[in-house]
Design an enzyme around this catalytic site. Structure first.
Site, PDB file in Angstrom:
ATOM      1  N   HIS A 151      92.770 -72.667  32.862  1.00 53.95           N
ATOM      2  CA  HIS A 151      92.470 -72.094  34.164  1.00 53.95           C
ATOM      3  C   HIS A 151      91.529 -70.898  34.135  1.00 53.95           C
ATOM      4  O   HIS A 151      90.670 -70.763  35.005  1.00 53.95           O
ATOM      5  CB  HIS A 151      93.792 -71.683  34.827  1.00 53.95           C
ATOM      6  CG  HIS A 151      93.657 -71.146  36.206  1.00 53.95           C
ATOM      7  ND1 HIS A 151      93.115 -71.884  37.246  1.00 53.95           N
ATOM      8  CD2 HIS A 151      93.993 -69.943  36.747  1.00 53.95           C
ATOM      9  CE1 HIS A 151      93.123 -71.161  38.354  1.00 53.95           C
ATOM     10  NE2 HIS A 151      93.636 -69.976  38.078  1.00 53.95           N
ATOM     11  N   ARG A 189      96.081 -62.517  32.377  1.00 55.23           N
ATOM     12  CA  ARG A 189      95.629 -62.036  33.679  1.00 55.23           C
ATOM     13  C   ARG A 189      96.746 -62.111  34.712  1.00 55.23           C
ATOM     14  O   ARG A 189      97.397 -63.139  34.864  1.00 55.23           O
ATOM     15  CB  ARG A 189      94.436 -62.871  34.162  1.00 55.23           C
ATOM     16  CG  ARG A 189      93.947 -62.508  35.557  1.00 55.23           C
ATOM     17  CD  ARG A 189      92.754 -63.361  35.944  1.00 55.23           C
ATOM     18  NE  ARG A 189      93.106 -64.756  36.144  1.00 55.23           N
ATOM     19  CZ  ARG A 189      93.391 -65.302  37.324  1.00 55.23           C
ATOM     20  NH1 ARG A 189      93.399 -64.559  38.412  1.00 55.23           N
ATOM     21  NH2 ARG A 189      93.664 -66.585  37.420  1.00 55.23           N
ATOM     22  N   HIS A 226      96.977 -72.409  33.851  1.00 55.48           N
ATOM     23  CA  HIS A 226      97.722 -72.319  35.109  1.00 55.48           C
ATOM     24  C   HIS A 226      98.900 -73.283  35.019  1.00 55.48           C
ATOM     25  O   HIS A 226      98.745 -74.433  34.624  1.00 55.48           O
ATOM     26  CB  HIS A 226      96.831 -72.669  36.295  1.00 55.48           C
ATOM     27  CG  HIS A 226      97.402 -72.226  37.599  1.00 55.48           C
ATOM     28  ND1 HIS A 226      98.488 -72.857  38.184  1.00 55.48           N
ATOM     29  CD2 HIS A 226      97.060 -71.218  38.432  1.00 55.48           C
ATOM     30  CE1 HIS A 226      98.782 -72.240  39.311  1.00 55.48           C
ATOM     31  NE2 HIS A 226      97.933 -71.240  39.489  1.00 55.48           N
ATOM     32  N   GLU A 253     102.702 -63.094  44.363  1.00 53.90           N
ATOM     33  CA  GLU A 253     102.533 -64.098  43.312  1.00 53.90           C
ATOM     34  C   GLU A 253     103.237 -63.635  42.047  1.00 53.90           C
ATOM     35  O   GLU A 253     103.687 -62.485  41.952  1.00 53.90           O
ATOM     36  CB  GLU A 253     101.045 -64.365  43.067  1.00 53.90           C
ATOM     37  CG  GLU A 253     100.356 -64.961  44.280  1.00 53.90           C
ATOM     38  CD  GLU A 253      98.900 -65.324  44.036  1.00 53.90           C
ATOM     39  OE1 GLU A 253      98.380 -66.147  44.802  1.00 53.90           O
ATOM     40  OE2 GLU A 253      98.288 -64.799  43.092  1.00 53.90           O
TER      41      GLU A 253
END
Length: 528
Positions: free
Chosen positions: A344, A379, A237, A119
């Site tokens: 998100h 994050r 997000h 990712e």
């Protein structure tokens, strides 16, 4: 009488892990706002990050996390978390989670037994997953074990209102809880109280989170006297499905990890203009890039193109996303997916240590409720489920080692309803809820300015007065409790954002576009 046991507020990965680790020794009561499946964990699509093969190292995972966190991660916390990745995966497998296995004829890059994906922000494939529904698989497996454990009692439809602390506010002894079925408020006592109630993204108008993500644990801890940290870092997000009927549906970052390309309506792939890693840039970079292009061109969305994937790959790797898009008439094998950013994840929260301890004895915060120092200013994808596991383990270990077993000895103060009445003016609550989330989106979103933040703080002050008057005059219900928590969280976010006179990670302000040479946490203390 036996041990009073621990109270766990929240039934997601963090709360369930803590409960399961405690339950062989102590009784545990889990409180869930709606049903036990209503938390944010089932919504997590991507997976859980952990180093597992020779082409990856813990040092690489640490470096990726530190880079994503934009200089604000606590390095000792990052190392502590990363080094427990193997334990977390082994524990989940032992409990019954069936991660996707590697197909040796196709998945030549992964190595090892399990299929790993990559990712944004990760330098290697290290994300364990269950197709594109990893959170749901983990949540259902852990909840099944919890329901069958004789030492765990699950109470559904219980909305926590406030923590019960002793007179000098040094020790937490329980919590006031609304029983939604009876409408009555219960005072529950615990030898330890664990806040695992998730984040606060519902403070924004557009979010990938479930309706329950209203910052309850953060707000309750703040009112009880705990410090909070880094509340200005709200992760948006980059890719949520843009469709009038697709409420809060996330398009996993793993799609870009497998080679998906973000495009403008013209078909132009634009991320290369914003970052060397293009579509695999960290989430804050991608979200700001999409926001910039939408505003520059006056468009409603951008598009995630996976039409170059085989239909077999899409069906095998992303069955949930493919099926959900098909419900809205989008065949992702033939047409790009319309996407927009949405709130998100809350990187900030209740300040804790490596054992999840807060500044109040007997009170712990884990998962998205906590600010552990792992995420810093942004994050890294799939570190959140890892954090849930690691800090649940730390809290459970500390409770078992230091919290004495005790029977019910405390006379908890009864909930006082003597001066409140039922209301027939619920429109006030719904109106304030909508107003709060709209101006937070407009003024405290992906790109901020000091005038916008100041305007938001003024609006919050007006709403707070009205909500306090309503709360003081009428019997509580779930909507009012959540609204009260949301306005507290909104104030913490805005106050934190105003204190950070720089742009760093998820906090980007046109008033201070440069990043300071030194990185410092934003710490808010009650009554200061």
């Amino acid at each position: 009488m036996g041990d009073l046991g621990a109270l766990v507020i929240g039934s997601g990965a963090a709360g369930l892990t803590a409960a399961l680790l405690l339950a062989d020794t102590r009784p545990v009561t889990i409180l869930s706002k709606v049903d036990a499946k209503s938390g944010a964990t089932p919504w997590a699509q991507g997976g859980i990050a952990a180093v597992s093969h020779e082409r990856d190292t813990p040092e690489d995972h640490v470096s990726d996390t530190l880079a994503a966190g934009a200089g604000l991660c606590h390095e000792h916390v990052v190392r502590h978390t990363v080094m427990q990745g193997a334990w977390a995966i082994d524990q989940l497998i032992e409990w019954g989670v069936q991660f996707d296995l590697r197909d040796s004829s196709r998945d030549v890059e992964d190595g090892g037994e399990y299929h790993l994906t990559r990712e944004g922000g990760h330098s290697a494939r290290r994300v364990f997953h269950v197709a594109d529904s990893t959170g749901a698989a983990i949540a259902s497996t852990l909840m099944q074990r919890a329901h069958h454990h004789p030492n765990i009692h699950v109470l559904e439809n219980r909305v926590a209102i406030d923590l019960i602390v002793d007179k000098d506010r040094s020790t937490c002894v329980g919590v006031y809880v609304l029983n939604r079925a009876s409408g009555l408020v219960e005072a529950l006592e615990g030898s330890a109280v664990i806040l695992a109630s998730g984040g606060a993204s519902k403070v924004y108008l557009y979010t990938s989170n479930p309706d329950t993500a209203t910052g309850d644990g953060i707000a309750m801890a703040w009112r009880a006297g705990c410090a909070v940290a880094n509340m200005e870092f709200n992760q948006f997000h980059p890719t949520c499905l843009y469709h009038p009927h697709a409420k809060s549906f996330l398009i996993s970052e793993a799609m870009r990890g497998e080679g998906g390309i973000l495009r403008l309506p013209s078909g132009e792939a634009f991320m290369g203009r914003f970052h060397d890693a293009a579509d695999l840039a960290p989430r804050d970079v991608v979200a700001r890039a999409i926001d910039h292009e939408m505003k520059r061109l006056g468009i409603d969305c951008v598009y995630l193109d996976v039409t170059h994937f085989s239909r077999e790959l899409l069906t095998r790797r992303f069955p949930n996303i493919a099926a959900r898009c098909a419900e809205f008439g989008i065949d992702i094998a033939q047409a790009p997916i319309p996407v927009v950013p949405a709130a998100h994840y809350s990187c900030g929260g209740v300040r804790t240590d490596l054992q999840g301890r807060t500044s109040i004895a007997g009170l712990y915060a884990i998962g998205e409720t906590a600010a552990t120092g792992l995420h810093g200013a942004n994050r890294l994808a799939s570190n959140s489920l890892l954090e849930c596991m690691v800090f649940a383990r730390g809290a459970a270990t500390h409770i078992l080692a230091s919290t004495p077993e005790r029977s019910k000895v405390t006379d908890l103060p009864a909930w006082d309803e003597s001066r409140v009445i039922d209301t027939d003016e619920k429109i006030v609550v719904s109106h304030n809820w909508d107003e709060l989330r709209r101006f937070m989106w407009d003024y405290v979103g992906i790109v901020r300015t000091t005038p916008r933040l100041t305007r938001a703080l003024h609006r919050i002050d007006l709403l707070r007065r009205e909500i306090h008057e309503f709360y003081s005059s009428y019997r509580v219900d779930a909507d009012l409790i959540e609204l009260r928590n949301l306005v507290d969280v909104a104030e913490l976010i805005v106050r934190s954002a105003l204190r950070r006179e720089e742009s760093r990670g998820l906090h980007y302000t046109l008033s201070y576009p440069q990043t300071s040479e030194t990185a410092e946490d934003t710490l808010l203390l009650p009554n200061r």
